[in-house]
Design a protein around this motif. Structure first.
Motif, PDB file in Angstrom:
ATOM      1  N   LEU A   1      -7.268   2.540  -2.223  1.00 50.77           N
ATOM      2  CA  LEU A   1      -6.133   2.281  -1.246  1.00 50.77           C
ATOM      3  C   LEU A   1      -6.733   2.739   0.313  1.00 50.77           C
TER       4      LEU A   1
ATOM      5  N   SER B   1      -6.616   5.995   1.464  1.00 54.47           N
ATOM      6  CA  SER B   1      -6.297   6.518   2.073  1.00 54.47           C
ATOM      7  C   SER B   1      -6.825   7.778   1.927  1.00 54.47           C
TER       8      SER B   1
ATOM      9  N   ARG C   1       0.815  -1.049  -0.149  1.00 54.11           N
ATOM     10  CA  ARG C   1      -0.022   0.083   0.077  1.00 54.11           C
ATOM     11  C   ARG C   1       1.163   1.466   0.075  1.00 54.11           C
TER      12      ARG C   1
END
Length: 294
Positions: free
Chosen positions: A144, A146, A3
């Motif tokens: 992801l 994020s 990641r």
């Protein structure tokens, strides 16, 4: 690819685009006599700086828990989002102030220099490149999970929007002649106002998480429903939730038959924990306090 490495790759792609656009915009704005394009270049500079923030803080947030951070380092990613919001707000205010000063000069009778087609072409190129970077970064950021990447994606989108405003102002000033050169600084003010709105949304989200804001009502309702899906578990209450970077923490009290063995109660708590982690991610922090029903 891990990641962290994927976030680095996506952010570096954006950084290269920002560096190229920043240089081209400054040159086009200076040679093309366009305050809107120079303001747009400043925005690209802030984009590049926020890319650096993401690169630094994502590396920190990826560290596992240690003695000084029992819940890991996920908050550093939220802090990166906060810094991005601050940078965007600063860039927006600077753009508005510069545009207003040009506008005041025009009202006082000063003839503003008309922008050239070079500045217009720079704006059009920026719209295309930044929109592509937004879509790429937002797509990977969601995949992801994020927050910092999604915030950075919106920084790309805001730059595309600012370039649209700049293109309208520059194009209008070119097509309508010297009497309408004021459209260029007016466009920069509109661009700045749009950036303020985006910055406020980013700051609102990151400040909420840094101050331990709860998850949304919808997510908390889903958590309660998962717990209630176990027929021998009763009355989930005292639910407390928060976000830690791209992970979440859940604390709750539940009631079970007080005549069950400690082993049976422990097995049920473990089953609830696994089901919550299956839904919200393996890194979810789950704390369940079991109470007996007499």
């Amino acid at each position: 690819m891990t990641r962290e490495k994927e976030i680095y790759k996506v952010t570096l792609v954006g950084s290269l685009g920002n560096i190229a656009l920043m240089a081209f915009k400054f040159i086009a704005g200076t040679l093309g006599h366009s305050s809107a394009m120079i303001a747009d270049a400043v925005h690209s500079l802030s984009d590049f700086l926020t890319d650096l923030v993401v690169l630094v803080f994502v590396r920190i947030s990826a560290k596992p828990q240690d003695e000084s951070h029992d819940y890991g380092h996920g908050k550093f990613e939220t802090f990166a989002s906060f810094l991005i919001g601050v940078a965007l707000m600063g860039a927006a205010i600077g753009i508005i102030v510069a545009g207003c000063s040009k506008l005041v000069a025009w009202f006082n009778g000063e003839q503003l220099e008309a922008p050239s087609t070079l500045a217009l072409w720079a704006a059009l190129l920026s719209i295309i490149i930044k929109e592509l970077l937004y879509r790429y970064t937002a797509l990977r950021g969601k995949a992801l999970e994020s927050q910092a990447m999604i915030a950075n994606a919106w920084h790309h989108r805001s730059d595309a929007l600012s370039s649209i405003g700049a293109a309208i102002g520059i194009g209008g000033a070119i097509l309508l002649g010297n009497r309408w050169t004021v459209l260029d600084p007016l466009a920069s003010i509109v661009v700045g106002a749009m950036l303020v709105k985006v910055a406020v949304e980013l700051l609102k989200t990151s400040i909420g998480e840094l101050t331990e804001g709860s998850l949304s009502a919808e997510m908390e309702e889903e958590i309660i429903n998962i717990i209630r899906s176990f027929p021998d578990v009763q009355q989930p209450h005292n639910l407390r939730t928060r976000r830690i970077g791209n992970h979440i923490a859940i604390e709750t009290h539940v009631r079970m038959d007080g005549h069950l063995s400690l082993h049976e109660v422990h097995e049920r708590a473990t089953a609830i924990e696994h089901k919550l982690k299956d839904r919200f991610g393996a890194q979810t922090h789950v704390t369940i306090h079991m109470e007996p029903v007499k």
